[in-house]
Motif scaffolding. Structure first.
Motif: not given
Length: 220
Positions: A65-66, A78, A82, A94, A192, A202, A207, A209
């Motif tokens: 969730s971004r 995040v 990652k 994301s 997703s 991404e 990337f 948030p």
């Protein structure tokens, strides 16, 4: 086959779900009074992989969730996503946090307005159609009695800002779905999977948030 690990940490709900071809297989989450993401996130991730009978090597992607939402919560989620992508060599997906929240509403008419508390009378909000098409982009706004006055159809509000919103949003076409408070990773499965099929990934290295507002020391 697409096996995706979904991570949602934008609010007080620390939530992790494993999905297969757009369907949630397992979900673990906790939403206490405070933020337990640092203590619970990696525990939930390991438990879900173990209990599912899969291995980390079976994952095809990580979805996170971004934002917008809690600065600390987003950073933790995040960073974990990652790290897994780097270690496993798999893509990062994301998902907009308010879209995850909107996905919890099962309605066929009107519009969905997910809102997250952003201090005092300010909220993060967006507007979606019942099929989750974004009608209005995410904004940080201060609620007044004139907010969303241009919505002529039934507007379904959901999220942790509902209680304070009720004091000013009193129009007859406004409906508050109080049972839906936080976004959940269990609602990320279809979202997703759709991005996975479209190869909408991404850049893991760069990337960040979607905080929407600058971080304020002492804030969420």
């Amino acid at each position: 086959m697409s096996l995706i690990l979904n991570i949602e940490t934008a609010t007080k709900n620390c939530s992790v779900a494993l999905s297969h071809n757009g369907k949630t297989v397992l979900c673990k989450e906790i939403s206490g009074q405070g933020y337990s993401h640092a203590e619970k996130l990696h525990v939930f991730i390991n438990e879900i992989i173990s209990e599912s009978g899969h291995a980390f090597a079976d994952l095809q992607a990580i979805a996170v969730s971004r934002g917008p939402g809690s600065y600390t919560g987003l950073r933790i989620g995040v960073s974990a996503a990652k790290g897994l992508c780097f270690a496993l060599g798999i893509p990062l997906i994301s998902i907009d946090t308010l879209k995850v929240l909107a996905a919890s509403a099962n309605i066929s008419d009107g519009v969905i307005i997910p809102m997250l508390d952003a201090r005092r009378m300010e909220v993060y909000s967006s507007v979606f159609s019942p099929d989750l098409t974004e009608i209005r982009k995410t904004e940080a706004e201060i609620l007044t009695e004139d907010s969303f006055s241009d919505v002529g159809q039934t507007a379904y509000f959901l999220g942790d800002a509902n209680e304070k919103a009720k004091s000013v949003l009193t129009k007859s076409n406004f409906v508050f779905l109080d049972g839906i408070v936080f976004p959940s990773a269990s609602e990320m499965a279809a979202l997703s999977f759709d991005k996975f099929q479209k190869n909408e990934f991404e850049d893991v290295a760069y990337f960040e948030p979607f905080y929407l507002k600058d971080f304020v020391v002492g804030g969420k």
